[in-house]
Design an enzyme around this catalytic site. Structure first.
Site, PDB file in Angstrom:
ATOM      1  N   ASP A 493       0.778  -1.141  -0.081  1.00  0.00           N
ATOM      2  CA  ASP A 493       0.164  -0.075  -0.005  1.00  0.00           C
ATOM      3  C   ASP A 493       0.581   1.259   0.235  1.00  0.00           C
ATOM      4  O   ASP A 493       0.368   2.340  -0.209  1.00  0.00           O
ATOM      5  CB  ASP A 493      -0.944  -0.113   1.310  1.00  0.00           C
ATOM      6  CG  ASP A 493      -2.114  -0.669   1.054  1.00  0.00           C
ATOM      7  OD1 ASP A 493      -2.518  -1.046   0.218  1.00  0.00           O
ATOM      8  OD2 ASP A 493      -2.566  -1.254   2.296  1.00  0.00           O
TER       9      ASP A 493
HETATM   10  O1  IFM Z   1      -1.094  -5.323   1.777  1.00  0.00           O
HETATM   11  C1  IFM Z   1      -1.493  -4.502   2.644  1.00  0.00           C
HETATM   12  C2  IFM Z   1      -2.782  -4.881   3.334  1.00  0.00           C
HETATM   13  O2  IFM Z   1      -3.691  -4.805   2.355  1.00  0.00           O
HETATM   14  C3  IFM Z   1      -2.887  -3.863   4.588  1.00  0.00           C
HETATM   15  N1  IFM Z   1      -1.964  -3.767   5.319  1.00  0.00           N
HETATM   16  C4  IFM Z   1      -0.535  -3.467   4.759  1.00  0.00           C
HETATM   17  C5  IFM Z   1      -0.107  -4.524   3.802  1.00  0.00           C
HETATM   18  C6  IFM Z   1       0.903  -4.003   2.989  1.00  0.00           C
HETATM   19  O3  IFM Z   1       0.927  -2.719   2.643  1.00  0.00           O
END
Ligand code: IFM
Length: 803
Positions: A493
């Site tokens: 993200d």
């Molecule tokens: O992949 C994401 C997840 O959807 C939410 N927490 C952080 C992860 C890595 O950025």
């Protein structure tokens, strides 16, 4: 064993020292009604939605010693006066003779001994009920009679959890508690916010005579609230005030006078904290759980639920910590993530920011579907209903309203999609079909999401159509190298690159999704669809291998102008783990590159606390890279040990036949092995956290964000399907172990499509991988896919390995 031990026989972790480095929690109930209980008895309870229907007030940021949500006081008559203490240790912090918190499967049992009084409190939500039951059993274990009072206390939250924190006038003006007596003379506290009075009330009651009660925190703590939860002044008076709060901070405190307990004598009180439309609607439930034998039955039913859930897969291997996680705690955590997605934990506080994550829940389903296919199917259908007609997906949604949004991608014009979301659901549906064989799901029609358009007017498509549109969306959204666009972000993200940046994660995920669809179409005999998908796969494989190979590993992103990120030419973020592991998972990396890439992971990213997400970390904020640069080096996505990525490396290693390496990766993140470093690690040893600080950070090894992480699903898949190697396919159960050489044999009992398979693997030559023979029910099998039997029987599968 500084804070506790595993009790595998009872499927519990037993905390024996309450001063854990952070609160260690457990889940009770489900999102429908339930929440979390910490190891000192505090709890967050909600019904249906932790943001909009919260019941107890629990502020995790307050010190560990503080009262949070719910507690229990006992008071001994000392003549003159009282000795007031909590058998939960918090909030009175008295010295204890014994303290145990049994972290069980959807129940918490706190057993303690203070001042010659043994207290056992079992906290759970009976299956299907909308009430938290606290079953309190108090025994005088001293040689002398003791006169004792019991005072359970709840503090209520406003139903709107965020408002509770942001408005200190409106909220208290709306809150009310009144006390009613039922026809048996039992006191019931009715707590509500004025505007909800006719639609929902919280209630608190017990099955014992209530001497007196309090509903106003100010009066309970006393001295204009300069009294404390550690020593509430009201508890030094003979009786509570019986004041019905018409505003303010609402509580329920019920004073029960037990009289004198003779040595060895036990008393039992059951409290109930529930929610219903009104008291009349709750009465049946209240009456049911006033009866301790019904409480016992409900507790047994909960046990039976977990017996059934866990019976889906049980393994006996030479490694005790592996067995403990695979047989109990890991599948249990998968159940939790399916229920709560990323909504409510001690770190994800359920104030409405997240709800259910599209990519998160798609992955969660993959871990739990063998254990609870119906629940997973219902969630899968919800996910498909927030996919858009163009094939992309909304990033998150709220289960109570099914309202969806684009997550943080809303913030960037031109980036209103995440590169990966929609592709996860392709993988989840295929996994579901392999597990259950219910291929008619593909023909089921599900609407596409359109904000503001009534459900029955939205365009619809079959599930297969949804999957094909997902693939088509990625195919259409590609950049200068023919690789998929990143959009706002992919799985990571926090890397938010401007313009038409390309993602190697999405490229590999797309390739894997294509492979899955090709296998599905082949299985269904729809070969007409395969040729195009095969060509798409080859095209993607070529693009990745031509453009993204950096010499020793694959790069992770290309910026719009073609500059790589995750390359040896970068100063920060030279290498990212996901573009290595996923190039193996997708079958894109040729053998030599696959080995080289995973060797680079081992050499540059591995630490004794797990594999780091990237290296080296960024050292200052750089808006052109995004959220990753908001963390110091070594934290979270900026070079931290982001645990979710580790099982992908385990799987990749098994695909390369390197069982020792796969198992080392498994063991080094197994929280059950963290006792040696628990003060450094801090989080629960019985659940996977999301992140651990990496070795560029001075607090290397510190874990955070336990419970709600994709690590649960993927580590479970890695352990069961790839290390133990018992993997569902469309045709049957594939047996393809990749284990440490030292394992001589092991057994897996696996329920699959209505039958029980008892798989015993022998490894006489001490190899990692390579099935030589498979004997099913005494007859040699050709190949290593055990067919689907339709007879509901138990089948034995004897497997011998040899390189
Ligand atoms: O992949 C994401 C997840 O959807 C939410 N927490 C952080 C992860 C890595 O950025």
């Amino acid at each position: 064993m500084r804070y506790g031990t595993f009790d595998d026989e009872h499927r519990e972790y037993v905390i024996t020292n309450p001063k854990t480095p952070v609160k260690w929690i457990n889940y009770i109930g489900t999102l429908e009604f339930g929440g979390i209980v910490d190891h000192t008895g505090g709890g967050i309870v909600c019904k249906g939605d932790p943001a909009l229907n919260r019941i107890t007030k629990y502020i995790p940021q307050n010190p560990a010693s503080d009262f949070k949500g719910e507690t229990l006081y006992l008071r001994l008559h000392n003549h003159p006066g009282y000795k007031v203490f909590s058998p939960f240790f918090v909030p009175t912090l008295d010295a204890y003779d014994k303290y145990e918190c049994h972290v069980g499967l959807s129940y918490q049992r706190i057993v303690s001994e203070f001042y010659g009084i043994r207290t056992q409190v079992t906290i759970f939500v009976p299956l299907g009920a909308h009430v938290v039951v606290r079953d309190i059993q108090i025994t005088n274990i001293s040689p002398v009679p003791k006169m004792l009072d019991v005072i359970p206390v709840v503090e209520y939250s406003h139903f709107d959890a965020l408002k509770q924190l942001t408005n200190a006038d409106w909220v208290p003006q709306t809150m009310t508690v009144d006390a009613v007596s039922d026809r048996f003379g039992h006191v019931i506290h009715r707590q509500y916010a004025f505007m909800k009075k006719n639609t929902a009330i919280n209630y608190f009651t017990s099955n014992y005579t209530v001497d007196s009660w309090e509903t106003d925190r100010k009066l309970f703590l006393g001295d204009n609230e300069y009294g404390t939860w550690k020593d509430p002044q009201a508890l030094h008076k003979v009786r509570l005030s019986n004041h019905q709060a018409r505003r303010g901070d609402n509580i329920s405190a019920l004073l029960h006078c037990l009289g004198t307990l003779q040595p060895g004598e036990t008393r039992r009180i059951v409290t109930q904290l529930g929610q219903a439309q009104n008291i009349d609607a709750a009465l049946d439930s209240i009456m049911r759980f006033r009866n301790p034998s019904n409480v016992d039955q409900a507790f047994d039913a909960l046990h039976s639920f977990w017996d059934g859930y866990l019976a889906t897969l049980q393994a006996q291997t030479p490694d005790a910590a592996f067995n403990s996680m695979v047989n109990v705690h890991n599948p249990r955590q998968c159940h939790t993530t399916v229920n709560w997605s990323r909504d409510l934990s001690l770190y994800q506080l359920g104030f409405g920011g997240r709800g259910m994550g599209f990519r998160d829940s798609s992955q969660d389903i993959m871990g739990a579907m063998a254990h609870m296919p119906d629940v997973c199917l219902a969630l899968l259908q919800k996910l498909l209903s927030v996919q858009k007609a163009d094939g992309s997906a909304m990033h998150q949604f709220y289960a109570s309203t099914m309202e969806a949004n684009e997550g943080d991608s809303r913030e960037k014009p031109g980036h209103r999609f995440y590169g990966d979301d929609h592709l996860w659901v392709v993988l989840a549906v295929c996994a579901y079909l392999k597990e259950t064989g219910t291929f008619d799901l593909l023909d089921q029609e599900i609407p596409y999401y359109e904000k503001g358009v009534p459900l029955d007017q939205r365009p619809r498509g079959t599930v297969l159509d949804h999957l094909e549109r997902a693939l088509a969306f990625t195919k259409a959204q590609r950049g200068r190298h023919g690789l998929p666009l990143l959009g706002f972000a992919d799985w990571n993200d926090t890397v938010n690159l401007p313009g038409k940046a390309e993602s190697l994660f999405v490229a590999n995920q797309y390739a894997l999704a294509l492979r899955e669809i090709i296998a599905l179409m082949e299985h269904l005999g729809r070969n007409d669809r395969c040729a195009q998908y095969q060509a798409d796969y080859e095209e993607m494989r070529e693009a990745i291998n031509i453009h993204a190979w950096d010499g020793d590993w694959y790069v992770r992103y290309f910026e719009e102008d073609g500059t790589p990120l995750g390359s040896s030419t970068n100063e920060h973020g030279k290498i990212y783990v996901n573009s290595q592991s996923w190039a193996v998972l997708s079958g894109v990396a040729p053998e030599e590159r696959a080995h080289k890439a995973m060797d680079s992971v081992q050499r540059l990213l591995n630490t004794r606390f797990g594999i780091k997400l990237s290296w080296p970390g960024f050292h200052s904020f750089d808006p052109s890279k995004g959220g990753i640069t908001t963390y110091p080096p070594g934290a979270k996505e900026n070079g931290g040990v982001f645990l979710h990525t580790n099982p992908w490396c385990m799987i990749a290693e098994t695909m390369l036949g390197r069982g020792d390496q796969a198992f080392q990766y498994y063991q080094q993140i197994n929280p059950a092995t963290r006792n040696d470093a628990i003060d450094q690690y801090e989080c629960e040893p019985y659940s996977y956290p999301q992140n651990i600080l990496g070795n560029e950070h001075p607090q290397f090894g510190l874990a955070r964000n336990s419970w709600l992480s994709g690590t649960a699903s993927w580590t479970y898949q890695a352990a069961t399907q790839y290390i133990l190697g018992v993997r569902p396919t469309y045709k049957g159960l594939l047996i393809d172990p990749c284990i440490p050489r030292a394992w001589k044999d092991y057994t897996v009992r696996r329920q699959f499509r209505g039958c029980q398979y008892v798989v015993t693997v022998h490894n006489p030559k001490g190899v990692c991988k390579g099935v030589r023979t498979v004997v099913v029910d005494g007859a040699a099998l050709e190949g290593n896919v055990v067919p689907v039997f339709q007879d509901g029987a138990t089948h034995t599968v004897e497997v011998t390995l040899e390189a």
